[in-house]
Write an enzyme that holds these catalytic residues in place. Structure first.
Site, mmCIF file in Angstrom:
data_model
loop_
_atom_site.group_PDB
_atom_site.id
_atom_site.type_symbol
_atom_site.label_atom_id
_atom_site.label_comp_id
_atom_site.label_asym_id
_atom_site.label_seq_id
_atom_site.Cartn_x
_atom_site.Cartn_y
_atom_site.Cartn_z
ATOM 1 N N LYS A 201 0.804 -1.224 0.000
ATOM 2 C CA LYS A 201 0.000 0.000 0.000
ATOM 3 C C LYS A 201 0.842 1.281 0.000
ATOM 4 O O LYS A 201 0.422 2.296 -0.560
ATOM 5 C CB LYS A 201 -0.957 0.016 1.194
ATOM 6 C CG LYS A 201 -2.116 -0.958 1.075
ATOM 7 C CD LYS A 201 -3.108 -0.753 2.215
ATOM 8 C CE LYS A 201 -4.330 -1.635 2.051
ATOM 9 N NZ LYS A 201 -5.355 -1.368 3.095
ATOM 10 N N ASP B 57 -10.085 3.406 2.304
ATOM 11 C CA ASP B 57 -10.251 2.752 3.597
ATOM 12 C C ASP B 57 -10.916 3.672 4.622
ATOM 13 O O ASP B 57 -11.866 3.281 5.298
ATOM 14 C CB ASP B 57 -8.905 2.287 4.143
ATOM 15 C CG ASP B 57 -8.397 1.019 3.463
ATOM 16 O OD1 ASP B 57 -9.243 0.230 2.989
ATOM 17 O OD2 ASP B 57 -7.177 0.814 3.409
#
Length: 279
Positions: A66, A102
């Protein structure tokens, strides 16, 4: 021509994103396919170059890529830059642009339990990637205070110090947070403690929990962690990570296709896949 989508990670076999997205492509009659790709850290640059070369329409990024994928992209949006992590990439006219869904996915998933964050005191347990996404999203939405507690206090302090928005935040040890637990309206557990198969652990004691608090655990396997079970026994409202997972996926799907998907359908698919786990 069929559009291709993917999720990059290592490991990747456990991911439920292919099930979720391929069902949506079928449901909306889109000529597209979503495929899991196991990519080792040392192969990430080659993988991104290859995906760009074949004209992939978009992809998700999961651990451990990520953050390391950021310099390999053509650009990232402001929130992803603040968080320092990307979980969604969109091919925008040949350029790979990174986003982070997220944090917004977390907010969307708790709106029924927490309609407003204004004036709330929040504790985040953990200081990893998920905690960062949630922290940087929360501080933009009006809470009175957002504290971060972590096994390594220095990591929590680093996260708090990186926030440029004017908000009250403290970095605490797990022991300190446990002693002050009655202060918080919302507690968000972001670590892997209590995840299947080691389900009988929790990150800190809930003996001082405020019974009016909302306790959120981003884990969704098991659906009810030991942490949530103890919080429920204390009278608190509890919520697991299913909706965060579903909503972050829905936001990615919308960025790729322009279609706002049926999150109820997505949720049922995930729950069906998790059938038989402890809840």
């Amino acid at each position: 021509m069929k559009k291709l989508f993917a999720v990059l990670g290592d490991p990747i076999g456990h991911s439920m994103s292919p099930l979720m997205h391929n069902d949506l492509f079928s449901f909306y009659k889109m000529d597209a396919h979503y495929h899991p790709l196991q990519v080792k850290a040392e192969s990430l640059e080659d993988a991104v170059r290859g995906l760009k070369a074949i004209g992939i329409a978009g992809f998700n990024v999961t651990v451990p890529h990520k953050s390391t994928i950021i310099p390999l992209l053509d650009g990232i949006d402001e929130l992803a830059g603040e968080i320092g992590a990307v979980n969604t990439v969109v091919n925008e006219n040949g350029k790979l642009i990174g986003y982070n869904t997220d944090g917004p996915g977390f907010l969307a998933g708790v709106k029924d339990y927490i309609p407003s964050l204004t004036g709330k005191k929040v504790l985040i347990i953990g200081a990893g990637g998920a905690a960062r996404a949630i922290y940087f999203t929360l501080v933009k939405n009006g809470p009175q205070r957002v504290d971060v507690s972590n096994r390594t206090v220095e990591k929590a302090l680093k996260l708090v110090n990186e926030c440029t928005k004017s908000i009250s935040s403290n970095a605490l040890s797990l022991d300190q947070a446990g002693k002050r637990l009655e202060e918080y309206d919302i507690i968000v557990q972001t670590t892997m403690i209590g995840m299947y198969p080691i389900i009988n652990e929790q990150p800190l004691s809930l003996s001082n929990l405020n019974e009016n608090a909302v306790v959120y655990d981003i884990i969704y396997n098991p659906l009810e962690t030991e942490f949530l079970l103890k919080a429920k026994q204390k009278g608190a409202k509890i919520k697991n990570g299913i909706d965060m997972f579903v909503y972050q996926g829905a936001l990615a799907f919308e960025k790729w296709t322009g279609v706002s998907p049926d999150v109820g359908r997505m949720r049922q698919n995930v729950l069906k896949q998790l059938g038989g786990t402890r809840c």
